[in-house]
Design an enzyme around this catalytic site. Sequence first.
Site, short mmCIF file in Angstrom:
data_model
loop_
_atom_site.label_atom_id
_atom_site.label_comp_id
_atom_site.label_asym_id
_atom_site.label_seq_id
_atom_site.Cartn_x
_atom_site.Cartn_y
_atom_site.Cartn_z
N ARG A 281 0.82 -1.22 0.00
CA ARG A 281 0.00 0.00 0.00
C ARG A 281 0.85 1.26 0.00
NH1 ARG A 281 -3.48 -1.02 5.01
NH2 ARG A 281 -2.78 -3.17 5.05
N HIS B 150 4.07 -11.95 -4.67
CA HIS B 150 3.04 -11.26 -5.46
C HIS B 150 3.40 -9.78 -5.51
CE1 HIS B 150 -0.78 -9.80 -6.88
NE2 HIS B 150 -1.25 -11.02 -6.99
N TYR C 165 -0.06 -4.02 -5.72
CA TYR C 165 -1.22 -3.58 -6.51
C TYR C 165 -1.08 -2.14 -6.97
CZ TYR C 165 -3.40 -7.81 -4.64
OH TYR C 165 -3.66 -9.10 -4.32
N HIS D 271 0.58 -8.50 -11.72
CA HIS D 271 -0.52 -8.21 -12.64
C HIS D 271 0.04 -7.37 -13.78
CE1 HIS D 271 -3.68 -8.70 -9.21
NE2 HIS D 271 -2.90 -9.75 -9.34
N GLU E 47 0.42 -12.67 -14.46
CA GLU E 47 -0.79 -13.34 -13.98
C GLU E 47 -1.95 -13.03 -14.94
OE1 GLU E 47 -1.67 -12.55 -9.87
OE2 GLU E 47 -3.74 -13.25 -10.06
N ASP F 274 -4.35 -18.04 -12.71
CA ASP F 274 -5.29 -17.99 -11.59
C ASP F 274 -6.58 -18.64 -12.09
OD1 ASP F 274 -7.52 -17.00 -9.98
OD2 ASP F 274 -6.07 -15.65 -9.03
N HIS G 27 -9.64 -16.32 -12.08
CA HIS G 27 -9.56 -15.29 -13.12
C HIS G 27 -9.83 -15.88 -14.50
CE1 HIS G 27 -6.62 -12.76 -10.41
NE2 HIS G 27 -7.77 -13.03 -9.83
N HIS H 119 -2.48 -19.90 -9.20
CA HIS H 119 -3.25 -19.43 -8.06
C HIS H 119 -4.51 -20.28 -8.05
CE1 HIS H 119 -1.39 -15.11 -7.89
NE2 HIS H 119 -0.57 -16.05 -7.46
N ASP I 120 -13.87 -10.71 -10.35
CA ASP I 120 -12.76 -11.34 -9.63
C ASP I 120 -13.17 -11.55 -8.18
OD1 ASP I 120 -10.37 -12.16 -8.61
OD2 ASP I 120 -9.29 -10.29 -8.97
N HIS J 107 -12.93 -14.45 -5.36
CA HIS J 107 -12.43 -15.78 -5.01
C HIS J 107 -13.37 -16.51 -4.06
CE1 HIS J 107 -8.04 -14.31 -5.84
NE2 HIS J 107 -8.87 -14.04 -6.82
N GLU K 209 -5.51 -18.42 -2.68
CA GLU K 209 -5.84 -17.04 -2.27
C GLU K 209 -7.32 -17.00 -1.90
OE1 GLU K 209 -3.00 -14.43 -5.26
OE2 GLU K 209 -4.94 -15.10 -5.98
ZN LIG Z 1 -8.28 -12.42 -7.99
ZN LIG Z 2 -2.91 -11.54 -8.21
#
Ligand SMILES: [Zn+2]
Ligand SMILES: [Zn+2]
Length: 427
Positions: free
Chosen positions: A130, A163, A166, A203, A238, A272, A275, A309, A322, A324, A354
């Site tokens: 973050r 990973h 983001y 990503h 990914e 994933d 995804h 994933h 998306d 999970h 995840e």
């Molecule tokens: Zn996801």
């Molecule tokens: Zn991811």
Amino acid sequence: MARASPRKRQPVNYNEDHKDDDLDRKPSKANGLAVKAETKPIIEKTTAVLKRKAEPETKPREAPAASKKRKTKTSADDSMPLAERTAVSALKKAMYIGAHVSAAGGVQNSVTNAVHIGANSFALFLKSQRKWDNPPIAPEARDLFISGCKDHDYSAAEHALPHGSYLVNLAQPDPTKAAQAYNAFVDDLNRCETLGIKLYNFHPGSAGSDTKAAAIGRIAAQLNKSHKATKTVITVLENMAGSGNVIGSTWEDLRDIIELVEDKERVGVCIDTCHAFAAGYDLRTPETFKATMDSFNEIVGANYLRAFHLNDSKAPFASNRDLHANIGTGFLGLRAFHSVMNEDAFRGMPMVLETPIDKKGADGKTVEDKQVWADEIKLLEGLIGMDPESEEFKKLEKELYARGADERAKIQAQVDKKNSKPAKKKK
Ligand SMILES: [Zn+2]
Ligand SMILES: [Zn+2]
């Protein structure tokens, strides 16, 4: 492929349902675990997992027999493994199943957190995802990570799959922001090399208002630059669920990026399962699983596949959402994971859960129940070599699918409502 119209998205977080992790948080107490190789037959364990899962979720779990014996140790239940690790050599196929664990308090804690849930592979964030600015990895944390992997028999090179942050969008067109994204990205790659990690999952990025082709060109250029600035780490793209202008929801996107990467040894793909399904690649039956993997192999190339994933999907097929779900409870269902777990070509790869583990505690507060991952790892390991026509499999499949019924119905209703809107607006 059925595609929903692009939705408005937050600019930085491409995920609806990925939980945050923060390295500034206090470390978990799961340190200093002794782990023995698992020798119990898998089938027995799977049945035990099913029985345990069938209990009402509000009821506190009984302590497993093994931990009762060690009660003298301390009151810190967190320090006892929730499941013992399965020796991969005892499995019919060498599948390395784990989860995205916390590295709060330092990267070294990811190792003990992986041990805690009986994981044979693990994902982690290498720094707070973050924040743009993070202190470098402390030499002490580095040494503890490396010695922890050695002590617990994890190959950091093969089975740790960090990973990416983001915040990072390698397709960013603005030069200042692109430089910021690149610096954060290459900093992560350097952290990998410091820790002896070979695979780095991220990503691909978002095109924003630009064309896909231009975005793909920028991603590849950033990758090429980052490969020259580092030595060994493999940048693993990914696949995405396909919302908005996000790059990577089709095999073609991934192929086009790879095509522009100069050093093909330094690029790979992580599939994933949630995804892929949300993006319109079916995996539910052995036939659709085969068709999806055949198309991946044809378009991208089997040699680029490096990791998985493992997530079920709360949202229906090709919904581009998306979300999970726990294994077997979503629209993918257990049969999809049986196919994945029994595919020879996937042996040796890190396969990381995840899936959601947040539960409402007695006080109404949300708490993480890591037992969910410990159980899901055993569940997946139990699928290796299991006859999908057997009563045992059918029972498991039915039971898990029933557990997700309410959640599936809820999301299905949202998707149906959204899909019906454009039709109503028509004059
Ligand atoms: Zn996801
Ligand atoms: Zn991811």
